[in-house]
Write an enzyme that holds these catalytic residues in place. Sequence first.
Site, PDB file in Angstrom:
ATOM      1  N   GLY A 211       0.828  -1.208   0.000  1.00  0.00           N
ATOM      2  CA  GLY A 211       0.000   0.000   0.000  1.00  0.00           C
ATOM      3  C   GLY A 211       0.851   1.242   0.000  1.00  0.00           C
ATOM      4  N   ASN A 212       0.257   2.364   0.385  1.00  0.00           N
ATOM      5  CA  ASN A 212       0.993   3.619   0.480  1.00  0.00           C
ATOM      6  C   ASN A 212       0.405   4.456   1.614  1.00  0.00           C
ATOM      7  OD1 ASN A 212      -1.218   5.328  -0.684  1.00  0.00           O
ATOM      8  ND2 ASN A 212      -0.771   4.113  -2.520  1.00  0.00           N
ATOM      9  N   HIS A 213       0.947   5.663   1.803  1.00  0.00           N
ATOM     10  CA  HIS A 213       0.594   6.476   2.968  1.00  0.00           C
ATOM     11  C   HIS A 213      -0.565   7.433   2.722  1.00  0.00           C
ATOM     12  CE1 HIS A 213       4.019   5.018   5.185  1.00  0.00           C
ATOM     13  NE2 HIS A 213       4.861   5.410   4.238  1.00  0.00           N
ATOM     14  N   SER A 214      -1.277   7.301   1.623  1.00  0.00           N
ATOM     15  CA  SER A 214      -2.386   8.215   1.360  1.00  0.00           C
ATOM     16  C   SER A 214      -3.446   8.103   2.456  1.00  0.00           C
ATOM     17  CB  SER A 214      -3.021   7.900   0.001  1.00  0.00           C
ATOM     18  OG  SER A 214      -4.170   8.691  -0.192  1.00  0.00           O
ATOM     19  N   ALA A 279      -4.593   7.401  -4.568  1.00  0.00           N
ATOM     20  CA  ALA A 279      -3.212   6.961  -4.813  1.00  0.00           C
ATOM     21  C   ALA A 279      -3.253   5.455  -5.043  1.00  0.00           C
ATOM     22  CB  ALA A 279      -2.324   7.318  -3.628  1.00  0.00           C
TER      23      ALA A 279
END
Length: 401
Positions: A211-214, A279
């Site tokens: 995943g990502n930090h959005s 994102a």
Amino acid sequence: MSVSGKKILIAVSGGIAAYKIHFLIRDFVKKGAEVQVIMTPDAEHFVTKLSLSTLSKKPVYSDFYGDNGTWNSHVEMALWADVMIVAPCTANTLSKMVHGMCDNLVIATYMSAKCPVFIVPAMDLDMYVHPSTKKNLELAESFGHIIIPAENGELASGLIGQGRMAEPATIFSTVKNYFNSNIHSKSLEGKTVLITAGPTYEALDPVRFIGNHSSGKMGFSLAEEASKRGARVILISGPSFQTLNDPKVELHKVTSAKEMLAKVFEFYDGIDIGIASAAVADYAPKEVAKEKIKKNDDSLTIELVKNPDILKTMGEKKTHQFLVGFALETQNEEENAKGKLEKKNLDMIVLNSLRDEGAGFKNDTNKIKIFTKTEKKEFNLKSKDDVAKDILNFVESQLLK
């Protein structure tokens, strides 16, 4: 703007603070508002229908049926109101509201209301700080309701502390300020806006993901601002802890890029504006392990495959939609953003750079540049709510061309 001409529905529950409602009704009526009062049966122990009716200049209802067998329609009253104020809101009424215990006219009207709801709690100090009351107030806020907190002072029990109902002047000014802060031209009325927000999570095994930090903050701010401007808003969000304060926004939760793609194209043909602020993970594991991957070796190799490019697909299938993309860059920012604008057949792209302090993921602020094929506009660092206004103002300016 004042409250003149506004339709105010006041629901009174059974607390000693009910006597203050006379002053609130008088203030609204003096300023030109139309006031309808309803009561719980217990409220009649504290105030009379006669006094409330005299001040509001309307009949006051506490039961589903009138003396002559007529129905006091909770549906009509709920749809009539511009705002609903529950004051005083006792612990009992609050609990019924958030848990759907519909056993009186006030709760039935509340559950039919589509307007903003203001809750004005009033109870003894130990009741006010009890975990159940705190949890119920949190639930009410999560529904998008506006809480006007209890004040400190002497209580009917003789104790001193927080629990007093807010003064009528405070309630009046809060509602007036709400109307003042929600003056919009309804410039997007009749439009349908689809917004994607947050990250996507791509499963590695039953417990791990890529995943990502959005955080989804930007997309949620855009959704609420578009709704304030009169649009029908469809918000498709990946995993996010953001809460919506506007019950009119249609929220659809997804997890992976493939799920987001499928959900977008459930609605895409019927939208006027698409804003892709999510994102989306570019890659996903080729295979998802059915069991948790054990830590047996010093290294782990995972084969990744490209996810579907949601924004590019939206651009390819665009017929009449005005399409907005986002670019989060760390180098060659403007060049990469302009390339994405062209390659993905966008009408407009919003650039944020991780080089700018306060911009990007997780922050409550953002600093953006907007590009079309012929224009460029730069903005200062602002709250994401204000950035949402800038973006939608720019979209509207393009639609007028």
